[in-house]
Design an enzyme around this catalytic site. Structure first.
Site, PDB file in Angstrom:
ATOM      1  N   CYS A   1      -1.335   5.637   7.307  1.00 60.82           N
ATOM      2  CA  CYS A   1      -2.380   5.342   6.691  1.00 60.82           C
ATOM      3  C   CYS A   1      -2.049   4.339   8.085  1.00 60.82           C
ATOM      4  O   CYS A   1      -1.805   3.831   8.971  1.00 60.82           O
ATOM      5  CB  CYS A   1      -3.254   4.933   5.892  1.00 60.82           C
TER       6      CYS A   1
ATOM      7  N   GLU B   1     -30.001  -8.234  23.869  1.00 66.78           N
ATOM      8  CA  GLU B   1     -28.102  -7.647  23.206  1.00 66.78           C
ATOM      9  C   GLU B   1     -29.122  -6.388  23.798  1.00 66.78           C
ATOM     10  O   GLU B   1     -30.031  -6.106  24.245  1.00 66.78           O
ATOM     11  CB  GLU B   1     -28.869  -7.607  21.606  1.00 66.78           C
TER      12      GLU B   1
ATOM     13  N   CYS C   1      -3.485   0.033   8.890  1.00 71.20           N
ATOM     14  CA  CYS C   1      -2.505  -1.463   9.121  1.00 71.20           C
ATOM     15  C   CYS C   1      -1.544  -1.153   9.745  1.00 71.20           C
ATOM     16  O   CYS C   1      -0.821   0.443   9.383  1.00 71.20           O
ATOM     17  CB  CYS C   1      -2.324  -1.904   7.255  1.00 71.20           C
TER      18      CYS C   1
ATOM     19  N   CYS D   1       1.253  -0.869  -0.075  1.00 66.00           N
ATOM     20  CA  CYS D   1       0.077  -0.477  -0.151  1.00 66.00           C
ATOM     21  C   CYS D   1       0.555   1.255   0.051  1.00 66.00           C
ATOM     22  O   CYS D   1       2.269   1.287   0.679  1.00 66.00           O
ATOM     23  CB  CYS D   1      -0.616   0.182   1.464  1.00 66.00           C
TER      24      CYS D   1
ATOM     25  N   CYS E   1     -12.906 -10.653  21.142  1.00 65.48           N
ATOM     26  CA  CYS E   1     -12.187 -10.470  20.035  1.00 65.48           C
ATOM     27  C   CYS E   1     -10.691  -8.874  20.712  1.00 65.48           C
ATOM     28  O   CYS E   1     -10.044  -8.458  20.042  1.00 65.48           O
ATOM     29  CB  CYS E   1     -12.397  -8.734  19.385  1.00 65.48           C
TER      30      CYS E   1
ATOM     31  N   CYS F   1      -7.353   0.729  -1.428  1.00 62.67           N
ATOM     32  CA  CYS F   1      -6.727  -0.063  -0.382  1.00 62.67           C
ATOM     33  C   CYS F   1      -6.724  -1.195  -0.015  1.00 62.67           C
ATOM     34  O   CYS F   1      -8.320  -1.591  -1.044  1.00 62.67           O
ATOM     35  CB  CYS F   1      -8.446   0.347   0.629  1.00 62.67           C
TER      36      CYS F   1
ATOM     37  N   ASP G   1     -19.723 -12.556  23.149  1.00 66.65           N
ATOM     38  CA  ASP G   1     -18.958 -12.315  22.172  1.00 66.65           C
ATOM     39  C   ASP G   1     -19.415 -10.597  22.144  1.00 66.65           C
ATOM     40  O   ASP G   1     -19.493 -10.336  21.819  1.00 66.65           O
ATOM     41  CB  ASP G   1     -20.167 -12.787  20.725  1.00 66.65           C
TER      42      ASP G   1
ATOM     43  N   GLN H   1     -19.650  -8.627  10.902  1.00 62.64           N
ATOM     44  CA  GLN H   1     -18.230  -9.432  11.222  1.00 62.64           C
ATOM     45  C   GLN H   1     -17.125  -9.129  10.231  1.00 62.64           C
ATOM     46  O   GLN H   1     -17.713  -8.937   8.722  1.00 62.64           O
ATOM     47  CB  GLN H   1     -18.149 -10.778  11.393  1.00 62.64           C
TER      48      GLN H   1
HETATM   49  C1  LIG Z   1     -18.578  -8.061  19.284  1.00 63.52           C
HETATM   50  S1  LIG Z   1     -20.305  -7.766  18.807  1.00 63.52           S
HETATM   51  C2  LIG Z   1     -21.131  -9.113  18.480  1.00 63.52           C
HETATM   52  C3  LIG Z   1     -22.560  -9.480  17.598  1.00 63.52           C
HETATM   53  C4  LIG Z   1     -22.321 -11.080  17.060  1.00 63.52           C
HETATM   54  N1  LIG Z   1     -22.534 -11.593  18.039  1.00 63.52           N
HETATM   55  C5  LIG Z   1     -22.072 -11.342  15.720  1.00 63.52           C
HETATM   56  O1  LIG Z   1     -21.370 -11.960  15.655  1.00 63.52           O
HETATM   57  O2  LIG Z   1     -22.723 -10.522  14.512  1.00 63.52           O
HETATM   58  C6  LIG Z   1     -20.804  -7.324  20.632  1.00 63.52           C
HETATM   59  C7  LIG Z   1     -22.819  -6.974  20.419  1.00 63.52           C
HETATM   60  O3  LIG Z   1     -22.318  -6.630  21.772  1.00 63.52           O
HETATM   61  C8  LIG Z   1     -23.687  -5.827  21.678  1.00 63.52           C
HETATM   62  N2  LIG Z   1     -23.146  -5.469  23.377  1.00 63.52           N
HETATM   63  C9  LIG Z   1     -22.222  -4.189  23.972  1.00 63.52           C
HETATM   64  N3  LIG Z   1     -22.166  -3.965  24.831  1.00 63.52           N
HETATM   65  C10 LIG Z   1     -23.385  -4.766  25.281  1.00 63.52           C
HETATM   66  C11 LIG Z   1     -24.125  -4.936  26.683  1.00 63.52           C
HETATM   67  N4  LIG Z   1     -23.422  -4.417  27.561  1.00 63.52           N
HETATM   68  N5  LIG Z   1     -25.015  -5.417  27.132  1.00 63.52           N
HETATM   69  C12 LIG Z   1     -25.898  -6.717  25.583  1.00 63.52           C
HETATM   70  N6  LIG Z   1     -24.725  -6.011  24.422  1.00 63.52           N
HETATM   71  C13 LIG Z   1     -24.102  -5.558  24.543  1.00 63.52           C
HETATM   72  C14 LIG Z   1     -23.093  -4.656  20.277  1.00 63.52           C
HETATM   73  O4  LIG Z   1     -24.208  -3.738  20.471  1.00 63.52           O
HETATM   74  C15 LIG Z   1     -22.972  -5.147  19.901  1.00 63.52           C
HETATM   75  O5  LIG Z   1     -24.129  -6.080  18.827  1.00 63.52           O
END
Ligand SMILES: C[S@@+](CC[C@H](N)C(=O)[O-])C[C@H]1O[C@@H](n2cnc3c(N)ncnc32)[C@H](O)[C@@H]1O
Length: 407
Positions: A95, A288, A98, A89, A361, A172, A334, A240
């Site tokens: 930038c 959620e 990366c 790049c 993550c 990019c 997650d 994702q």
């Molecule tokens: C890393 S993303 C994962 C979403 C899903 N598992 C996916 O793979 O698309 C984290 C999710 O948690 C939600 N979130 C963040 N903080 C939260 C909380 N305190 N309680 C409930 N949900 C939450 C966000 O809105 C987001 O949709």
């Protein structure tokens, strides 16, 4: 005659103090979790060097002096390490998107394996009999299906490294090829804006590119097709980002949950995993907090004809400790980078699920939460990484925990 052997502290105390602006010659020993190269200064302190590769021999300039570590920038590569490659790049290093394009892709994956193992053992105290695997991205470039960028005054690009400024670019290489044209589209659409404004560009499995201003949420939703289901994801809802690993990640997470009667999913987003979970469990509850994600999730479940999923619109740390939940076979979670709040973690442990499938993550918060769950009677049964973000040090990891008493 006996000779006095000097200790490391004595040697360090005799070394002249290191100052900002000073130049040093250093060899890079390894890569740190944040992506910088790690070297040792003559006084024994750790030196972090951005954009360095393992075994590089460098002339660097010190830019920050702290009691226990130093930071330096590369002045000259005196001898490159074996994993150093030419970054493709034109704005690499300027930038902020990366920071690892100068590393051969297999070396990036290997570094992520080591970082994951080190983090889990050092912070999480997890005893590893082998270094966990990391699923590589099928391609190191052209993978990214969603990105936020800046555009205005006839330019578009990402934020510059360590700055909020726009770093203008015409191409990019990490963007999915179909998405690269969006750089030009947003440049054209924002030509009248004097100041750069944040845009979102996205691409689903269904093909068309979506562009829209982040603030106005004007882009159309994308659709990800997975396991025969369609997951609609609106602007503002988490998606994702590595299109080349949608299937691999999904397959591994659902293999970890298995099948059963009752599943609880925390941080479900638009339902990237939820629909498949609902096809494997007869009673599913999800939590959620984002309204846009819940609207997508409801539509996605309805379209799939899955009506046995209870959606709770709440923050996990508020609802989980305060409401009674039946004991699930599996908890799938997650969370965002910050991991589980203390109250949420306590509540997850109190559910006494037969299995906890934790996707994260951020390996550091994953390691912290894993240690706490181990302290509450769980043991780690598997660990796997996923390279969702090649050319960066970011790493996704999946840890499966089961109650200790079952061993
Ligand atoms: C890393 S993303 C994962 C979403 C899903 N598992 C996916 O793979 O698309 C984290 C999710 O948690 C939600 N979130 C963040 N903080 C939260 C909380 N305190 N309680 C409930 N949900 C939450 C966000 O809105 C987001 O949709």
């Amino acid at each position: 005659m006996a000779r006095k052997v000097e200790t490391a502290t004595e040697v360090a105390s005799q070394t002249p103090p290191i100052r900002i602006g000073q130049c040093l010659e250093l060899r890079i020993l390894r890569l740190a979790a944040g992506g910088d190269g790690v070297a040792k200064a003559p006084d024994g302190r750790t030196v972090f060097v951005p954009l360095a590769a393992p075994s590089d021999f460098l002339e660097v300039q010190i830019v920050d002096v702290q009691r226990r570590f130093l930071r330096a920038e590369i002045l000259k590569i005196l001898r490159p390490g074996p994993d150093r490659v030419e970054a493709p790049c034109s704005v690499f290093g300027v930038c902020g998107g990366c920071t690892w394009q100068h590393l051969d892709y297999p070396a990036q994956v290997e570094a992520k394996r080591t970082i994951l193992a080190d983090t889990l053992s050092r912070i999480g105290g997890v005893a590893l009999d082998q270094v966990p695997g990391v699923m590589p991205s099928p391609r190191g470039y052209g993978y990214r299906a969603r990105a936020r960028m800046l555009a205005g005054a006839g330019e578009s690009g990402f934020r510059a490294r360590r700055s909020h400024r726009l770093c203008a670019t015409r191409a990019c290489p990490v963007l999915a090829p179909a998405l690269e044209s969006a750089l030009e589209d947003v440049r054209r659409m924002s030509a009248a804006d004097q100041e750069p404004i944040e845009w979102e560009i996205a691409l689903g499995s269904d093909g068309p590119v979506r562009c829209g201003r982040v603030e106005k949420k004007t882009a159309l939703p994308i659709v990800i097709q997975i396991e025969g289901d369609e997951i609609q994801i609106s602007p503002g809802t988490f998606a994702q980002a590595n299109a080349l690993l949608w299937e691999g990640l999904h397959r591994r997470v659902l293999a970890a949950t298995g099948r059963g009667r009752r599943a609880l999913e925390l941080y479900a987003g638009a339902g990237f995993f939820t629909l498949a979970l609902a096809r494997r469990f007869s009673d599913v509850t999800v939590i959620e907090s984002a309204a846009c994600a819940i609207a997508d999730l409801q539509q996605n479940l309805e379209r799939a004809g899955l009506d046995h999923v209870e959606i709770i619109s709440a923050r996990v740390e508020s609802i989980l400790p305060s409401r009674r939940f039946a004991r699930p076979d599996v908890v799938l979670l997650d969370p965002p980078r910050s991991g589980l709040a203390e109250s949420a973690l306590e509540a997850v442990a109190n559910l006494q699920a037969e299995k906890i499938v934790y996707l994260s993550c951020d390996p550091a918060t994953l390691a912290r939460d894993t240690a706490r769950l181990v302290g509450r009677g769980y043991r780690v049964t598997s660990i796997e990484g996923f390279d969702l973000f090649p050319q960066t040090p970011h790493l996704e990891a999946l840890v499966v925990l089961e109650p200790l008493r079952r061993s």
